[in-house]
Design an enzyme around this catalytic site. Structure first.
Site, PDB file in Angstrom:
ATOM      1  N   LYS A  44       0.863  -1.186   0.000  1.00 10.26           N
ATOM      2  CA  LYS A  44       0.000   0.000   0.000  1.00 10.26           C
ATOM      3  C   LYS A  44       0.895   1.229   0.000  1.00 10.26           C
ATOM      4  O   LYS A  44       1.897   1.282   0.704  1.00 10.26           O
ATOM      5  CB  LYS A  44      -0.903  -0.015   1.239  1.00 10.26           C
ATOM      6  CG  LYS A  44      -1.859   1.172   1.292  1.00 10.26           C
ATOM      7  CD  LYS A  44      -2.949   0.958   2.334  1.00 10.26           C
ATOM      8  CE  LYS A  44      -3.787   2.217   2.515  1.00 10.26           C
ATOM      9  NZ  LYS A  44      -4.469   2.631   1.258  1.00 10.26           N
ATOM     10  N   ASN A  68     -13.833   2.572  -2.502  1.00  8.79           N
ATOM     11  CA  ASN A  68     -13.038   2.853  -1.306  1.00  8.79           C
ATOM     12  C   ASN A  68     -12.509   4.270  -1.296  1.00  8.79           C
ATOM     13  O   ASN A  68     -12.262   4.873  -2.343  1.00  8.79           O
ATOM     14  CB  ASN A  68     -11.868   1.864  -1.192  1.00  8.79           C
ATOM     15  CG  ASN A  68     -10.632   2.337  -1.918  1.00  8.79           C
ATOM     16  OD1 ASN A  68      -9.826   3.097  -1.389  1.00  8.79           O
ATOM     17  ND2 ASN A  68     -10.487   1.911  -3.171  1.00  8.79           N
ATOM     18  N   GLY A  71      -7.890   6.904   1.954  1.00  5.02           N
ATOM     19  CA  GLY A  71      -7.188   8.173   2.189  1.00  5.02           C
ATOM     20  C   GLY A  71      -5.692   8.017   2.395  1.00  5.02           C
ATOM     21  O   GLY A  71      -5.080   8.791   3.128  1.00  5.02           O
ATOM     22  N   CYS A 128      -4.275   8.663  -7.313  1.00 12.85           N
ATOM     23  CA  CYS A 128      -5.297   8.290  -6.333  1.00 12.85           C
ATOM     24  C   CYS A 128      -6.452   9.284  -6.421  1.00 12.85           C
ATOM     25  O   CYS A 128      -6.243  10.493  -6.346  1.00 12.85           O
ATOM     26  CB  CYS A 128      -4.730   8.289  -4.924  1.00 12.85           C
ATOM     27  SG  CYS A 128      -6.006   7.926  -3.691  1.00 12.85           S
TER      28      CYS A 128
END
Lengths: 306, 266
Positions: A44, A68, A71, A128
């Site tokens: 991650k 999802n 954050g 992201c």
């Protein structure tokens, strides 16, 4: 049938790898994916400082999509490096170090820091969708920004670099070409696509962050088209990721041009054994269709009759 | 699937000086030791052990400790809570065991449900309950009506029952006969649980322990609640683990990870 796959000079036991974000950043968790049949794992994404991420709910699962907005929670590069080192004690499969930052300088700093760990590939998370203007958005759609960051990271590390792109970009193939021109060794396509879930009885978005990233079956056809388009534009290899849930999906990704296939929210749909299940399904179809190696079918969809 | 179901609170039961149980008319079909995720829009979503489930109605007990739990204990019947679950690996319910349950603080929630189910199956139960003080004991009255069950109480200040730790009661009970059929079930502060595990190892007694880790998704995807060195997820393979598994979790009683993944030592 399915054998080792070479990618940027790194040997993966099989082409199915754990995508970034699923199962976190702890070494023991990543190693368990390898026990369950993953050919490699992606940590991650790590940042310079630790981040707590968004409050819950951070994940929603439905039959057709997964959503999802975690954050970018992570323990930061220093603790992260310790997990990466520990991973190599627990598992032999290649390790992809995903990193994210707010500026090109920070990306280069992180790339240099993570390169002293035993990682095999760096993945630049430029896309992201869940941290708004803080990270991601300024880079995700700009060929100039992606080129500049890639160039700076490449000068800071000797580890091969894969650039992860957003399916929200209308010009994703052009962005991939910009990354390649700046020296990227590979492309990871795709990140999640921006989305939302609303609980109608609560009259409220479900995710605390309101918006999130869509993955799962709903993302698959979008990801497949992105990989197909990118394969036409670049010569560097592609990690095809996004909604791959079955062996048929994985083979389609490879026919679109992917060399490695990322497995993420399929963990939700198929359980921890997902890697073995997908592999067995791929081998079943390969046997039926007389496909001897994956090399034989890579990009096959581009050679289909008009 | 795993998207919150908005359920109205059927009734609110004050349990002690601080805790309340929220009940919902909903067939949850949970097993003792499992948990639900409870969501209040705009505030947060956290895991809560199921403390009551009769097949038609379920409840979970809330201690006010943070923004979400403080908001939950202020709710009234009719107010709605977003529920997902039940999740996780439960305690075993076996009729041929003599259960000794060890509950510390709010750990008594799932153990009361376990005691009821185990007694209903025909098992004998010693229900050991610990808290800082009498006013914080949970379910001491509720389990008194359960057949074949003895209640043992310990408080840190001696305001009710033995003055001391609940694990001291376990030490005494383990000296009694019948070790082959015993099953120790524990839920509470981690250092209490570690003591239970040590005692069970020492006496070679079967045990099951509910191990809590910071939970985000609750259904096995995010990796937040994985434990070293096994990498198993406490929301799927846990929270209840058997003695062999607990012995292989090197971080048990040593450290846990916060929401960023940073290790925090006990």
């Amino acid at each position: 049938m399915i054998s080792a796959t070479s990618f940027c000079g790194v040997e993966f036991g099989n082409p199915l790898i754990l995508a970034s974000g699923v199962w976190g950043s702890a070494a023991s968790s990543l190693a368990r994916a390898v026990e369950n049949g993953a050919g490699g794992v992606t940590v991650k994404s790590l940042s310079l400082a630790p981040r707590a991420g968004h409050p819950n709910p951070t994940m929603v699962g439905t039959k057709t999509y997964f959503l999802n907005a975690v954050g970018l929670s992570n323990p930061g590069i220093e603790a992260g490096k310790e997990e990466l080192r520990r991973y190599k004690e627990l598992a032999a499969a290649p390790l992809i170090g995903s990193i994210f930052a707010g500026t090109a300088d920070e990306f280069a700093q992180l790339a240099a820091a993570v390169s002293v760990s035993p990682i095999d590939l760096i993945e630049l998370d430029l896309s992201c969708p869940n941290v708004g203007r803080e990270f991601g958005e300024p880079f995700a759609y700009s060929a100039a920004a992606i080129g500049a960051i890639t160039r700076q990271v490449k000068s800071a590390t000797r580890v091969p670099v894969s650039v992860k792109l957003s399916p929200n970009a209308w010009n994703i193939a052009g962005l991939a070409a910009a990354a390649e021109a700046a020296g990227a060794d590979a492309i990871t396509a795709v990140n999640t696509v921006s989305g939302m879930a609303i609980n109608v009885r609560a009259r409220s978005p479900v995710l605390h962050n309101k918006q999130g990233g869509v993955s799962g079956p709903a993302l698959f056809p979008l990801a497949l088209k992105c990989v197909y388009d990118i394969y036409e534009r670049v010569r560097i290899p592609i990690i095809g990721t996004g909604g791959v849930t079955t062996g048929e999906d994985a083979l389609a990704m490879i026919m679109a041009g992917a060399t490695l296939v990322g497995i993420g929210s399929a963990v939700y749909y198929r359980g921890a054994e997902v890697f073995k299940k997908i592999r067995a399904e791929m081998e079943g179809i390969m046997a039926e269709e007389g496909i001897k190696t994956l090399d034989e079918i890579r990009g096959a969809a581009h050679r289909a009759c008009p | 699937m795993d998207s919150p179901l908005l359920l109205p609170i059927a009734r609110v039961q004050p349990e002690n000086a601080q805790a309340k149980t929220l009940y919902f008319d909903h067939a949850l079909h949970s097993q003792p030791g499992q948990f639900v995720m409870a969501w209040l829009p705009g505030i947060d979503q956290k895991p809560f052990s199921v403390a009551y489930d009769n097949g038609r109605e379920f409840g979970f007990t809330v201690f006010p400790v943070g923004p979400l739990s403080q908001a939950l204990v202020s709710l009234q019947p009719g107010d709605r809570v977003g529920i997902t679950g039940p999740y996780g690996h439960p305690f075993s319910v076996k009729k041929d065991r003599h259960y000794i349950t060890i509950g510390g603080g709010y750990g008594a929630g799932p153990l009361a449900l376990l005691a009821e189910r185990a007694a209903a199956a025909g098992a004998q139960v010693d229900f050991c309950l610990g808290a800082k003080t009498e006013g914080l004991l949970l379910f001491a009255q509720r389990v008194k009506t359960v057949p074949n069950l003895r209640v043992h109480i310990a408080t840190d200040d001696g305001s009710l029952g033995r003055r001391g730790y609940v694990t001291e009661i376990l030490e005494e009970l383990l000296l009694e006969t019948g070790a082959q059929t015993r099953l120790i079930a524990a839920c509470g502060p981690e250092l209490m649980e570690k003591k239970v595990l040590d005692l069970c190892n020492e006496h070679d007694v079967e045990c099951e322990i509910s191990l809590e880790r910071y939970t985000k998704c609750g259904f096995g995807v995010c990796g937040q609640c994985c434990v070293d060195p096994l990498g198993i997820r406490m929301c799927v393979e846990g929270p209840v683990v058997d003695r062999e598994t607990a012995n292989r979790i090197s971080e048990f009683g040593a450290y846990h990870r916060d929401k960023s993944g940073t290790k925090i030592r006990y």
